[in-house]
Scaffold this motif. Structure first.
Motif, PDB file in Angstrom:
ATOM      1  N   ARG A 109       0.834  -1.210   0.000  1.00  0.00           N
ATOM      2  CA  ARG A 109       0.000   0.000   0.000  1.00  0.00           C
ATOM      3  C   ARG A 109       0.870   1.262   0.000  1.00  0.00           C
ATOM      4  O   ARG A 109       0.534   2.234  -0.651  1.00  0.00           O
ATOM      5  CB  ARG A 109      -0.930   0.001   1.199  1.00  0.00           C
ATOM      6  CG  ARG A 109      -1.972  -1.089   1.117  1.00  0.00           C
ATOM      7  CD  ARG A 109      -2.963  -1.016   2.283  1.00  0.00           C
ATOM      8  NE  ARG A 109      -3.732  -2.223   2.395  1.00  0.00           N
ATOM      9  CZ  ARG A 109      -4.681  -2.614   1.558  1.00  0.00           C
ATOM     10  NH1 ARG A 109      -4.963  -1.888   0.514  1.00  0.00           N
ATOM     11  NH2 ARG A 109      -5.334  -3.741   1.760  1.00  0.00           N
ATOM     12  N   ASP A 110       1.966   1.257   0.728  1.00  0.00           N
ATOM     13  CA  ASP A 110       2.860   2.422   0.795  1.00  0.00           C
ATOM     14  C   ASP A 110       3.972   2.237  -0.242  1.00  0.00           C
ATOM     15  O   ASP A 110       5.044   1.715   0.052  1.00  0.00           O
ATOM     16  CB  ASP A 110       3.436   2.574   2.194  1.00  0.00           C
ATOM     17  CG  ASP A 110       4.250   3.847   2.368  1.00  0.00           C
ATOM     18  OD1 ASP A 110       4.628   4.474   1.352  1.00  0.00           O
ATOM     19  OD2 ASP A 110       4.524   4.209   3.527  1.00  0.00           O
ATOM     20  N   LEU A 111       3.703   2.678  -1.447  1.00  0.00           N
ATOM     21  CA  LEU A 111       4.665   2.493  -2.535  1.00  0.00           C
ATOM     22  C   LEU A 111       5.897   3.373  -2.384  1.00  0.00           C
ATOM     23  O   LEU A 111       6.978   3.001  -2.843  1.00  0.00           O
ATOM     24  CB  LEU A 111       3.993   2.745  -3.884  1.00  0.00           C
ATOM     25  CG  LEU A 111       2.912   1.736  -4.267  1.00  0.00           C
ATOM     26  CD1 LEU A 111       2.241   2.157  -5.578  1.00  0.00           C
ATOM     27  CD2 LEU A 111       3.484   0.335  -4.380  1.00  0.00           C
ATOM     28  N   VAL A 112       5.771   4.508  -1.729  1.00  0.00           N
ATOM     29  CA  VAL A 112       6.930   5.386  -1.527  1.00  0.00           C
ATOM     30  C   VAL A 112       7.950   4.685  -0.629  1.00  0.00           C
ATOM     31  O   VAL A 112       9.141   4.604  -0.965  1.00  0.00           O
ATOM     32  CB  VAL A 112       6.502   6.753  -0.948  1.00  0.00           C
ATOM     33  CG1 VAL A 112       7.710   7.583  -0.568  1.00  0.00           C
ATOM     34  CG2 VAL A 112       5.626   7.501  -1.955  1.00  0.00           C
ATOM     35  N   ALA A 113       7.513   4.167   0.509  1.00  0.00           N
ATOM     36  CA  ALA A 113       8.424   3.457   1.418  1.00  0.00           C
ATOM     37  C   ALA A 113       8.966   2.199   0.765  1.00  0.00           C
ATOM     38  O   ALA A 113      10.145   1.859   0.925  1.00  0.00           O
ATOM     39  CB  ALA A 113       7.705   3.109   2.724  1.00  0.00           C
ATOM     40  N   THR A 114       8.130   1.521   0.004  1.00  0.00           N
ATOM     41  CA  THR A 114       8.552   0.283  -0.655  1.00  0.00           C
ATOM     42  C   THR A 114       9.595   0.574  -1.725  1.00  0.00           C
ATOM     43  O   THR A 114      10.615  -0.115  -1.816  1.00  0.00           O
ATOM     44  CB  THR A 114       7.328  -0.446  -1.241  1.00  0.00           C
ATOM     45  OG1 THR A 114       6.409  -0.707  -0.169  1.00  0.00           O
ATOM     46  CG2 THR A 114       7.724  -1.749  -1.896  1.00  0.00           C
ATOM     47  N   GLU A 115       9.369   1.600  -2.533  1.00  0.00           N
ATOM     48  CA  GLU A 115      10.361   1.968  -3.557  1.00  0.00           C
ATOM     49  C   GLU A 115      11.692   2.330  -2.907  1.00  0.00           C
ATOM     50  O   GLU A 115      12.755   1.886  -3.354  1.00  0.00           O
ATOM     51  CB  GLU A 115       9.862   3.140  -4.395  1.00  0.00           C
ATOM     52  CG  GLU A 115      10.870   3.599  -5.423  1.00  0.00           C
ATOM     53  CD  GLU A 115      10.436   4.810  -6.222  1.00  0.00           C
ATOM     54  OE1 GLU A 115      11.306   5.415  -6.878  1.00  0.00           O
ATOM     55  OE2 GLU A 115       9.238   5.176  -6.200  1.00  0.00           O
ATOM     56  N   GLU A 116      11.644   3.105  -1.837  1.00  0.00           N
ATOM     57  CA  GLU A 116      12.876   3.513  -1.151  1.00  0.00           C
ATOM     58  C   GLU A 116      13.626   2.287  -0.627  1.00  0.00           C
ATOM     59  O   GLU A 116      14.845   2.200  -0.743  1.00  0.00           O
ATOM     60  CB  GLU A 116      12.522   4.479  -0.006  1.00  0.00           C
ATOM     61  CG  GLU A 116      13.718   5.134   0.646  1.00  0.00           C
ATOM     62  CD  GLU A 116      14.338   4.307   1.779  1.00  0.00           C
ATOM     63  OE1 GLU A 116      15.535   4.488   2.048  1.00  0.00           O
ATOM     64  OE2 GLU A 116      13.626   3.470   2.371  1.00  0.00           O
ATOM     65  N   PHE A 117      12.908   1.319  -0.069  1.00  0.00           N
ATOM     66  CA  PHE A 117      13.525   0.098   0.455  1.00  0.00           C
ATOM     67  C   PHE A 117      14.228  -0.679  -0.653  1.00  0.00           C
ATOM     68  O   PHE A 117      15.381  -1.075  -0.505  1.00  0.00           O
ATOM     69  CB  PHE A 117      12.453  -0.780   1.117  1.00  0.00           C
ATOM     70  CG  PHE A 117      12.964  -2.101   1.606  1.00  0.00           C
ATOM     71  CD1 PHE A 117      13.498  -2.237   2.867  1.00  0.00           C
ATOM     72  CD2 PHE A 117      12.903  -3.227   0.789  1.00  0.00           C
ATOM     73  CE1 PHE A 117      13.964  -3.464   3.323  1.00  0.00           C
ATOM     74  CE2 PHE A 117      13.375  -4.461   1.223  1.00  0.00           C
ATOM     75  CZ  PHE A 117      13.900  -4.567   2.497  1.00  0.00           C
TER      76      PHE A 117
END
Length: 144
Positions: free
Chosen positions: A22-30
């Motif tokens: 759901r949190d694509l920003v945090a996932t992309e950063e990871f």
């Protein structure tokens, strides 16, 4: 009667693997910071796609992909899931040793680290969405 699959060409490989977050920003950063993957396509709130060797890792927001396509959009049928998924990235034995050190340095907890009974090693950890990620030698599946 179904089609005669005996005349079909054999499957060559897996082209895409999909996880959901759901949190694509945090996932992309990871995936950038921890795994060194660079996105090749991002639609905010809908998806982030990464190339990994000759395969693609697609990460979708499940809320955005459960709806039918808009008129004029590509006719990809709705899909999505709830809960955590799993993907295993192929690495060499030497690289696995490097990852054992790198992940904790980046603040990523290794949940499991073991040798498979028939050979090969795996380590497991999680992304921000709770997806179970694995780094493993291909020989865990008898692949050289």
């Amino acid at each position: 009667m179904g089609a005669d699959l005996s005349v079909a060409s054999p499957l060559l490989s897996i082209l895409e693997t999909v996880l959901y977050a759901r949190d694509l920003v945090a996932t992309e950063e990871f995936y950038r910071r921890v795994l060194g993957l660079q996105p090749i396509a991002v639609v905010p709130g809908r998806h982030v796609f990464f190339r990994c060797g000759e395969q693609m890792l697609l990460i979708f927001n499940p809320e955005a992909t459960r709806h039918p396509p808009r008129p004029g959009a590509l006719p990809v049928p709705p899909h999505g899931m709830e809960g955590e998924g799993h993907v295993c990235f192929r690495v060499t034995a030497d690289d696995l040793d490097v990852w054992r050190s790198k992940l904790p340095e980046l603040g990523v907890e290794i949940e499991a680290d073991f040798e498979w009974p028939k050979g090969g090693h795996s380590i497991y950890f999680r992304d921000p969405a709770g997806n179970c990620l694995e780094l493993a030698e291909a020989r865990i599946w008898g692949i050289s």
